[in-house]
Design a protein around this motif. Sequence first.
Motif, PDB file in Angstrom:
ATOM      1  N   LYS A 191       0.671  -1.045  -0.072  1.00  0.00           N
ATOM      2  CA  LYS A 191       0.179   0.200   0.035  1.00  0.00           C
ATOM      3  C   LYS A 191       0.898   1.306   0.120  1.00  0.00           C
ATOM      4  N   ALA A 192       1.958   1.206   0.724  1.00  0.00           N
ATOM      5  CA  ALA A 192       2.881   2.608   0.854  1.00  0.00           C
ATOM      6  C   ALA A 192       3.694   2.525  -0.328  1.00  0.00           C
ATOM      7  N   CYS A 193       4.268   1.432  -1.010  1.00  0.00           N
ATOM      8  CA  CYS A 193       4.638   1.442  -2.232  1.00  0.00           C
ATOM      9  C   CYS A 193       3.864   2.264  -3.519  1.00  0.00           C
ATOM     10  N   LEU A 194       2.603   1.664  -3.490  1.00  0.00           N
ATOM     11  CA  LEU A 194       1.911   2.158  -4.520  1.00  0.00           C
ATOM     12  C   LEU A 194       1.455   3.509  -4.328  1.00  0.00           C
ATOM     13  N   ALA A 195       1.362   3.900  -2.861  1.00  0.00           N
ATOM     14  CA  ALA A 195       1.198   5.464  -2.545  1.00  0.00           C
ATOM     15  C   ALA A 195       2.323   6.223  -3.186  1.00  0.00           C
ATOM     16  N   LEU A 196       3.522   5.653  -3.045  1.00  0.00           N
ATOM     17  CA  LEU A 196       4.727   6.515  -3.401  1.00  0.00           C
ATOM     18  C   LEU A 196       4.775   6.779  -4.766  1.00  0.00           C
ATOM     19  N   ALA A 197       4.413   5.606  -5.418  1.00  0.00           N
ATOM     20  CA  ALA A 197       4.326   5.793  -6.861  1.00  0.00           C
ATOM     21  C   ALA A 197       3.176   6.763  -7.460  1.00  0.00           C
ATOM     22  N   ARG A 198       2.019   6.666  -6.824  1.00  0.00           N
ATOM     23  CA  ARG A 198       0.959   7.404  -7.176  1.00  0.00           C
ATOM     24  C   ARG A 198       1.280   9.072  -7.099  1.00  0.00           C
ATOM     25  N   SER A 199       2.094   9.306  -5.759  1.00  0.00           N
ATOM     26  CA  SER A 199       2.194  10.709  -5.507  1.00  0.00           C
ATOM     27  C   SER A 199       3.169  11.119  -6.311  1.00  0.00           C
ATOM     28  N   GLY A 200       4.109  10.253  -6.751  1.00  0.00           N
ATOM     29  CA  GLY A 200       4.921  10.905  -7.984  1.00  0.00           C
ATOM     30  C   GLY A 200       4.160  11.376  -8.919  1.00  0.00           C
ATOM     31  N   ARG A 201       3.511  10.367  -9.620  1.00  0.00           N
ATOM     32  CA  ARG A 201       2.695  10.629 -10.703  1.00  0.00           C
ATOM     33  C   ARG A 201       1.807  11.976 -10.591  1.00  0.00           C
ATOM     34  N   GLU A 202       1.159  12.049  -9.415  1.00  0.00           N
ATOM     35  CA  GLU A 202       0.007  13.164  -9.175  1.00  0.00           C
ATOM     36  C   GLU A 202       0.605  14.293  -8.701  1.00  0.00           C
ATOM     37  N   ARG A 203       1.933  14.358  -7.981  1.00  0.00           N
ATOM     38  CA  ARG A 203       2.568  15.458  -7.278  1.00  0.00           C
ATOM     39  C   ARG A 203       1.783  15.905  -6.438  1.00  0.00           C
ATOM     40  N   ARG A 204       1.331  14.887  -5.301  1.00  0.00           N
ATOM     41  CA  ARG A 204       0.651  15.328  -4.260  1.00  0.00           C
ATOM     42  C   ARG A 204       0.652  14.566  -3.097  1.00  0.00           C
ATOM     43  N   GLU A 205       0.288  15.027  -1.869  1.00  0.00           N
ATOM     44  CA  GLU A 205       0.367  13.955  -0.922  1.00  0.00           C
ATOM     45  C   GLU A 205      -0.741  13.013  -0.945  1.00  0.00           C
ATOM     46  N   ILE A 206      -0.296  11.576  -0.873  1.00  0.00           N
ATOM     47  CA  ILE A 206      -1.570  10.651  -0.399  1.00  0.00           C
ATOM     48  C   ILE A 206      -1.457  10.067   0.642  1.00  0.00           C
TER      49      ILE A 206
END
Length: 393
Positions: free
Chosen positions: A369-384
Amino acid sequence: MTVGGNINLGVIGLGRGLVLALPALAAHPEIRLVAAADPRDPARARFAAEFGARTYADWQDLLADPAIDAVYIAAPHQFHAAQAIAAAQAGKHVLVEKPMAISLDDCRAMARAAALAGTVLITGPSHSFDTPVRHAAARIAEGALGAPRLITALNYTDFLYRPRRPEELDPAQGGGVMLSQAAHQIDVVRLLAGSALRSVRAVTGDWDAARPSEGAYAALLDFANGCAATLTYSGYARFDSDELQGWTGEFGQPKDAAAHGNARRRIAALAPADEAAAKLSRAYGGADSSTPPPPIANEQFGLVLVSCERADLRIVPDGVWTYSDSARSFTALPPPPAAQYNAVAAFADACLGRGLPPQAGAWGIDTVKACLALARSGRERREITIEPEGQAA
């Protein structure tokens, strides 16, 4: 639970993961390597000759073997879920390589299957099993150092320039560094923080058009107890952060500083069609399948520094440094008999009813969950925000 005696272990996937874990599996006194499954004839023949074991071309045939108590799943990421679920349904305990799986739905299905079957499910080996990390986490949990406030973790490697199968460079199939490498750092800081993760803010890098993948990140993790962790990882590095660890390699082996740049040179010399074959040569039974030399120190995954309320801790391959207001002291910690031995020993203890490590069950879900959030944060440039398990992810 398996009770008493030896654990009859089957291996699914005779790849590079097994090459690295094999010394630990072979060294453990309560584990017997009795079977393996892999589609490659040479790998199966070597395993049968080396261990007098049964071998199967199809992993489902291995799971049908009633003599097997547990399995180590070292197949590519995308197969973990189906294999772990089938293993639990067959009554086998499971040690599954990180990442647990490449989607949260798959991770949750794996945990449900193990819970329904009453079998052990542990994700590892990861560097949260390293002796200095565990020692530091225990020191923090005792409370004398005060609460952890800030954790710094940094690692620079040539990960992107080692031979890869195509899917290992495809983020949609779990490729790149987000699941395979961030899982290590996230496991380490989660164990040290001793708290649920609340949010992730990250910047990720995809910097080489010839090897398109997420290969680097910088991230800020916010924990429920007020601790923050900063993570930096580069798989593009020319600088090797093992230099900061006394030229000790990831698996506790001595590292040759003169080997600088070898990975890039080897990849540059390969035709694209030859890279998969080069990767396969490093798998068990391949021409370049040598294991790292015996460890001279503990495993490590780069610089790790923990700032607590009353002291700082620095984790190094041969122990832990403590920096208080008045003193600087060192606790020496000898290495285990083989790299990854701690994870193997924890799995054996769990199978034999001697207690579960933190990395059992839902631990792997939270790391993915944390790894996927890290990748998503990078794509969306926001805090997850990280939702507690049971709520929307």
